[in-house]
Enzyme design. Structure first.
Site, PDB file in Angstrom:
ATOM      1  N   LYS A 199       0.862  -1.197   0.000  1.00  0.00           N
ATOM      2  CA  LYS A 199       0.000   0.000   0.000  1.00  0.00           C
ATOM      3  C   LYS A 199       0.891   1.236   0.000  1.00  0.00           C
ATOM      4  O   LYS A 199       1.903   1.275   0.732  1.00  0.00           O
ATOM      5  CB  LYS A 199      -0.884  -0.035   1.249  1.00  0.00           C
ATOM      6  CG  LYS A 199      -1.919   1.074   1.341  1.00  0.00           C
ATOM      7  CD  LYS A 199      -2.788   0.887   2.588  1.00  0.00           C
ATOM      8  CE  LYS A 199      -3.882   1.915   2.707  1.00  0.00           C
ATOM      9  NZ  LYS A 199      -4.706   1.719   3.916  1.00  0.00           N
ATOM     10  N   SER A 214      -9.633   1.822   2.921  1.00  0.00           N
ATOM     11  CA  SER A 214      -8.762   2.572   2.048  1.00  0.00           C
ATOM     12  C   SER A 214      -7.738   1.719   1.302  1.00  0.00           C
ATOM     13  O   SER A 214      -7.183   2.176   0.309  1.00  0.00           O
ATOM     14  CB  SER A 214      -8.021   3.626   2.858  1.00  0.00           C
ATOM     15  OG  SER A 214      -7.195   3.013   3.830  1.00  0.00           O
ATOM     16  N   SER A 252      -9.780  -0.580   7.174  1.00  0.00           N
ATOM     17  CA  SER A 252      -9.224  -0.439   5.822  1.00  0.00           C
ATOM     18  C   SER A 252      -8.558  -1.665   5.233  1.00  0.00           C
ATOM     19  O   SER A 252      -8.176  -1.641   4.064  1.00  0.00           O
ATOM     20  CB  SER A 252      -8.236   0.720   5.787  1.00  0.00           C
ATOM     21  OG  SER A 252      -8.952   1.906   5.586  1.00  0.00           O
TER      22      SER A 252
HETATM   23  N1  GLN Z   1     -12.852   3.771   6.182  1.00  0.00           N
HETATM   24  C1  GLN Z   1     -12.371   4.235   7.456  1.00  0.00           C
HETATM   25  C2  GLN Z   1     -12.104   5.702   7.401  1.00  0.00           C
HETATM   26  O1  GLN Z   1     -12.417   6.301   6.448  1.00  0.00           O
HETATM   27  C3  GLN Z   1     -11.176   3.457   7.861  1.00  0.00           C
HETATM   28  C4  GLN Z   1      -9.915   3.930   7.291  1.00  0.00           C
HETATM   29  C5  GLN Z   1      -8.754   3.081   7.653  1.00  0.00           C
HETATM   30  O2  GLN Z   1      -8.918   2.057   8.312  1.00  0.00           O
HETATM   31  N2  GLN Z   1      -7.572   3.540   7.290  1.00  0.00           N
HETATM   32  O3  GLN Z   1     -11.576   6.276   8.307  1.00  0.00           O
END
Ligand code: GLN
Length: 460
Positions: free
Chosen positions: A73, A148, A172
């Site tokens: 990532k 993400s 994420s």
């Molecule tokens: N979707 C969640 C957010 O927008 C989690 C993001 C993540 O785990 N990095 O914060």
């Protein structure tokens, strides 16, 4: 889909060389129409592959991860390569060192083939917040891969690599794993070093991994885990014993209003399978879970606002190059950050500001403790907790326009993040339909137990 073991055997039997294998994956990535990769690290990959081939030629033994193409990532530093974190503000930022996890992977002989697309600074549930365009879900290209870590999940699902690293702050890794039909593991907070991970919310961020099956996911985790003097929250996990008689807890709160019918049905079918195989299922109560998303959306932006203060156009990253200092700060941040990032910085600054701190941030911390205690109580009665990973399968690109509906995608993943618990998303493959994610949450630092039970699920 090939497993690490298959590749390992083929390499040892000289059915193909590691260079050939890596070249094949690099070609697939180059032709990808999913926008899953932001950068291909071919020079590094081919150098590493040559080392593996030399070792095999010398009849030396190679490790389980040696020669395996892995994607990273793009919020983890790989020395000398650009690391954007999905943001314009870091468009030209070159990593000065290797993240702890990258060093571990390189030492294990894994082949890093590229950096994957993500929501800006890992903030989002669809990769639609990436400054470099949305990633497409390989199962249905009109849908999001989740986020993400959407690029990593899509890359594994599309066989553009055999495993990938992601980061999980509120879901994420698990949510995109569920949307793309792959395995995604978020370790206990403290199991994996965050050194070299671009910070989002430091009390929640954890690096974890994706693969096509539990065993391969576990192999990657076993390489990247462990104490690191550069991250004082890390520790070495102790060995644990899996109880002979496993009791699986199912919290009723995870099946309340808002859950999609198919998701509910598939999870219930899986629970029945566990039952039929002789595992005890117990309904449990996690009363504070209903506040988890609200708490997450106070604590997370508070930490985001502090962590992202460093992008000021002075030291590194994009700069508006204005001669007036204040103007420079304002213009750099207005131009460099996307809408969602700015929204969270503003929200976070608000909940930390004088007069509001106690009402929001301090209160959220208290409720976070209650959520943690809920889990502790539950784990006195059960060994593992089983839930859906997400309330719905993958949604369409552009479908969720208001931020709140997007935030609801994390409703089942945020509680384990707030409590620092290990959790895995396992794919339920549905015939002619979108995959669904099954989540297993374990007690803190019992990451191995989560894997052991996940392996049982795979064999049901
Ligand atoms: N979707 C969640 C957010 O927008 C989690 C993001 C993540 O785990 N990095 O914060």
């Amino acid at each position: 889909m090939k497993t690490f073991k298959d590749i390992h055997k083929s390499l040892m039997k000289k059915e193909f060389t590691c260079t050939q294998l890596v070249q094949e994956y690099l070609n697939k990535v180059k032709k990808s129409k999913l926008n899953d990769f932001l950068l291909i690290t071919d020079k590094l990959a081919l150098e590493q592959a040559k080392k593996v081939d030399d070792k095999i030629a010398r009849k030396q033994k190679i490790g389980e991860l040696e020669g395996i193409p892995i994607a990273i990532k793009d919020n983890m530093l790989v020395k000398d390569f650009i690391c954007t974190a999905g943001s314009k503000i870091l468009e030209n930022y070159v990593s000065p060192y290797d993240a702890f996890v990258i060093k571990k992977l390189k030492d294990a002989g894994a082949i890093i083939i590229g950096k994957t697309n993500l929501d800006e600074f890992a903030m989002g549930s669809s990769t639609e917040n990436s400054a470099y365009g949305v990633v497409k879900n390989p199962i249905d290209v009109s849908r999001v891969p989740g986020g993400s870590s959407g690029g990593s999940a899509a890359a594994v699902a599309a066989d553009h690599c055999l495993a990938a690293l992601g980061s999980d702050t509120g879901g994420s890794i698990r949510q995109p794993a569920a949307f793309c039909g792959v395995v995604g593991f978020k370790p206990s907070y403290g199991a994996v070093s965050r050194y070299g991970l671009i910070a989002m919310a430091s009390s929640l961020d954890q690096i974890g991994c994706f693969a096509n099956n539990v065993q391969d996911t576990r192999l990657v985790f076993n390489i990247i885990k462990g104490k690191d003097k550069m991250d004082s929250t890390t520790l070495d996990l102790k060995e644990i014993k899996t109880p002979k008689k496993i009791i699986i807890g199912v919290p009723k709160q995870y099946f309340a209003d808002g859950i999609n019918f198919n998701v509910k049905e598939e999870i219930e079918k899986t629970i029945k399978k566990f039952k039929d195989f002789g595992y005890e299922i117990k309904e449990i109560d996690l009363p504070y879970t209903e506040y988890a998303l609200a708490v997450y959306y106070i604590i997370m932006p508070a930490e985001v606002s502090a962590n992202l203060a460093r992008y000021d156009g002075i030291k590194y990253g994009f700069s508006a190059k204005n001669k007036n200092l204040l103007e420079n700060y304002l213009k750099t941040r207005a131009k460099g950050f996307g809408d969602e990032t700015r929204r969270r910085i503003i929200l976070g600054t608000y909940v930390l500001s004088a007069g509001y701190r106690d009402a929001y941030y301090a209160k959220a911390q208290k409720v976070r403790n209650l959520i943690k205690q809920d889990f502790e109580k539950a784990f006195k009665e059960v060994d593992i907790i089983l839930t859906p990973t997400t309330p719905t399968p993958a949604f369409k690109i552009g479908e969720k326009q208001d931020p709140l509906s997007m935030y609801l995608a994390d409703i089942y993943t945020a509680p384990a993040s707030l409590a620092g618990l290990p959790a895995i998303s396992l794919p339920i493959k549905v015939k002619n339909d979108l995959p669904i994610g099954l989540q297993l949450i374990g007690p803190q630092f019992k990451d191995d137990l989560v894997f052991n039970i996940a392996e049982i699920y795979e064999q049901l």
